[in-house]
Design an enzyme around this catalytic site. Structure first.
Site, PDB file in Angstrom:
ATOM      1  N   HIS A  40      -3.895  -2.939   0.765  1.00 58.89           N
ATOM      2  CA  HIS A  40      -3.535  -2.366  -0.537  1.00 58.89           C
ATOM      3  C   HIS A  40      -2.258  -1.532  -0.392  1.00 58.89           C
ATOM      4  O   HIS A  40      -1.723  -1.395   0.706  1.00 58.89           O
ATOM      5  CB  HIS A  40      -4.695  -1.515  -1.066  1.00 58.89           C
ATOM      6  CG  HIS A  40      -5.950  -2.309  -1.190  1.00 58.89           C
ATOM      7  ND1 HIS A  40      -6.934  -2.293  -0.236  1.00 58.89           N
ATOM      8  CD2 HIS A  40      -6.348  -3.175  -2.142  1.00 58.89           C
ATOM      9  CE1 HIS A  40      -7.912  -3.126  -0.589  1.00 58.89           C
ATOM     10  NE2 HIS A  40      -7.577  -3.672  -1.741  1.00 58.89           N
ATOM     11  N   SER A  83      -9.040  -6.516  -5.658  1.00 60.27           N
ATOM     12  CA  SER A  83      -8.560  -5.136  -5.664  1.00 60.27           C
ATOM     13  C   SER A  83      -7.037  -5.047  -5.674  1.00 60.27           C
ATOM     14  O   SER A  83      -6.488  -3.995  -5.936  1.00 60.27           O
ATOM     15  CB  SER A  83      -9.120  -4.397  -4.448  1.00 60.27           C
ATOM     16  OG  SER A  83      -8.904  -5.162  -3.285  1.00 60.27           O
ATOM     17  N   ASP A  90      -6.119   0.848   6.071  1.00 59.98           N
ATOM     18  CA  ASP A  90      -5.925  -0.104   4.987  1.00 59.98           C
ATOM     19  C   ASP A  90      -4.475  -0.584   5.024  1.00 59.98           C
ATOM     20  O   ASP A  90      -3.566   0.152   4.644  1.00 59.98           O
ATOM     21  CB  ASP A  90      -6.247   0.545   3.636  1.00 59.98           C
ATOM     22  CG  ASP A  90      -6.053  -0.415   2.474  1.00 59.98           C
ATOM     23  OD1 ASP A  90      -5.592  -1.557   2.708  1.00 59.98           O
ATOM     24  OD2 ASP A  90      -6.362  -0.031   1.330  1.00 59.98           O
TER      25      ASP A  90
END
Ligand SMILES: *[C@@H]1O[C@H](CO)[C@@H](O)[C@H](O)[C@H]1NC(C)=O
Ligand SMILES: *[C@@H]1O[C@H](CO)[C@@H](O)[C@H](O)[C@H]1NC(C)=O
Ligand SMILES: *[C@@H]1O[C@H](CO)[C@@H](O)[C@H](O)[C@H]1NC(C)=O
Ligand SMILES: *[C@@H]1O[C@H](CO)[C@@H](O)[C@H](O)[C@H]1NC(C)=O
Ligand SMILES: *[C@@H]1O[C@H](CO)[C@@H](O)[C@H](O)[C@H]1NC(C)=O
Length: 440
Positions: A416, A157, A413
């Protein structure tokens, strides 16, 4: 993991030597200034458009190509490269090229603006390499480089994060058409910039080699990796790709079983199987090596006379920044970048990067020796990513997480990156590097 300590005395010694060297060089620098006042670093370099055919001209492109040039101390004319990996983040008032509403392809969970992240300071930083400047992203230049070609971004990702940044940046100049999507999971989407016949695609492949992620089957708690076999999902399409970008790493740290052929080679963090613990660094190295090997072999299979040169880029491991528990408020609470040298990278981050840099160097040397139509390069972002603890979505991976007031438990998160955000700089560097690689 992440607990190794590093001896600092060698660092100290280097510092002393540098200080000594600086004192020794000042008289030389003054002499130079006296002889060539025009070319002092305090004057801006002449722009390439105004450059004359003078032996003393220093154009900005020289700084980036590593051609011999006069450095800060004048008389020393060694080859000095613009190393985009070395530098610091500086304040910049310029608006990002895109935002959370103007770009339609940002994955929801990276759209910090739309999710109500209240601070906006993280948007106003530019990466300033030590020995040169990084020009702002020019979408038309990038698209021109991609003209009639296919760029595939392959990996986990984080590869997707980089792709989404690139799409948003390019979309400010030309509209991408989604030409393929594999539905809701959407692991292999493909866009075309019709004006340029340029294709940009994503390939989900978190190990690059064949494998099953630990969440790949119900109840599966560990990864299964076949380290001697490239992932066919991208490998089978190599002949249709002109530029291949790999970005992986974060999935390797989980408990894993490693195969070579049918035999178990070892495990990581999975003692129940009674196999040798080989650690994920070894597995990571083998996977990167195997993936690069696959591209080299495929290029060879397509004939020594492949008309088009292929470019392979490995984006080095971008570190995560969990400071607390992932499900508690303040897991990655920073609002500003680290200053240069403010905080040393974790051992794991350094090691992952090192493995990638070494494997690329080895593969690249082997290819050069055999004269294959292939370039293998690194996009070294580990350090600049490390310096951006403020660039993650944190709780804003979900929309308005604190709409009903402060919460004790909230998913964060810290892996990312918000878009727009620091990843845009990866692509600015990629553009500059691609221009240079093309000339090589
Ligand atoms: C610089 O040199 C190139 C080729 O050597 C020539 O074509 C060009 O006209 C020269 N430019 C100037 C400003 O003298
Ligand atoms: C986003 O960009 C668009 C177009 O540049 C602009 O009209 C809009 O006001 C921006 N939105 C935000 C939230 O900054
Ligand atoms: C369009 O791009 C593809 C690569 O994505 C290439 O194979 C094809 O030849 C290009 N078409 C033209 C007309 O150049
Ligand atoms: C691992 O070794 C233990 C102790 O020797 C044994 O009880 C267990 O069954 C073994 N597990 C596997 C999966 O072979
Ligand atoms: C390509 O394959 C041939 C024969 O299979 C081999 O001799 C050659 O070294 C290979 N070249 C590269 C670049 O791998």
């Amino acid at each position: 993991m992440g607990t190794t300590h590093h001896p600092r005395h060698s660092h100290f010694l280097t510092k002393k030597l540098i200080t000594w060297a600086l004192y020794a060089l000042i008289p030389l620098a003054l002499l130079h200034f006296y002889l060539f006042p025009l070319f002092s670093p305090h004057h801006p370099s002449p722009s390439p458009h105004h450059s004359q055919n003078s032996t003393h001209t220093i154009s900005s492109s020289h700084q980036a190509t590593g051609a011999a040039r006069t450095d800060e101390f004048g008389l020393i004319r060694r080859r000095q490269r613009c190393d985009y990996a070395e530098g610091r983040w500086v304040r910049d008032a310029a608006e990002p090229l895109y935002n959370g509403t103007s770009c339609r392809t940002i994955k929801d969970s990276r759209n910090c603006m739309a999710h109500g992240r209240p601070d906006t300071g993280y948007l106003y930083w530019r990466w300033k390499p030590k020995h040169c400047t990084l020009p702002p992203f020019d979408p038309a230049s990038f698209l021109t480089l991609l003209k009639n070609t296919h760029l595939a971004m392959i990996g986990d990702s984080l590869a997707r994060n980089q792709l989404e940044s690139l799409l948003c940046l390019l979309a400010t100049s030309s509209r991408p058409e989604l030409v393929y999507s594999d539905g809701e999971v959407d692991k292999f989407p493909r866009w075309v910039f019709l004006e340029y016949n340029a294709t940009v695609s994503a390939f989900w492949s978190p190990f690059l080699v064949r494998g099953v992620e630990r969440t790949g089957a119900a109840g599966q708690t560990h990864n299964v990796l076949y380290l001697d076999s490239a992932d066919a999902r991208w490998a089978s399409e190599l002949d249709k790709m002109d530029t291949v970008l790999f970005c992986v790493g974060h999935w390797f740290v989980y408990p894993s079983v490693y195969y070579e052929g049918d035999a178990v080679l070892g495990t990581h963090h999975f003692p129940e199987l009674n196999h040798t613990e080989i650690g994920f660094f070894a597995a990571f190295r083998m996977a990167i090596r195997r993936a690069l090997r696959e591209v080299v072999d495929a290029q060879n299979r397509s004939g020594g006379g492949a008309e088009k040169e292929k470019l392979v880029v490995v984006t080095t491991f971008p570190p995560a920044h969990f400071e607390g528990e992932w499900d508690k408020a303040g897991a990655c609470p920073k609002k500003e970048p680290f200053g240069e040298g403010e905080k040393e990278m974790d051992y794991t981050d350094k090691e992952m990067r090192k493995i990638e840099v070494e494997e690329v160097a080895a593969a690249s040397a082997a290819v050069a020796e055999r004269g294959a139509m292939l370039k293998i390069k690194v996009l070294d972002v580990t350090e600049l990513a490390w310096m951006r603890p403020d660039g993650h979505p944190g709780p804003y991976m979900h929309p308005n997480p604190f709409a009903e007031g402060p919460k004790k438990r909230v998913q964060n998160d810290c892996v990312h990156w918000c878009l727009p955000g620091p990843v845009d700089a990866w692509n600015e560097i990629l553009l500059e590097r691609m221009k240079k690689w093309k000339e090589e």
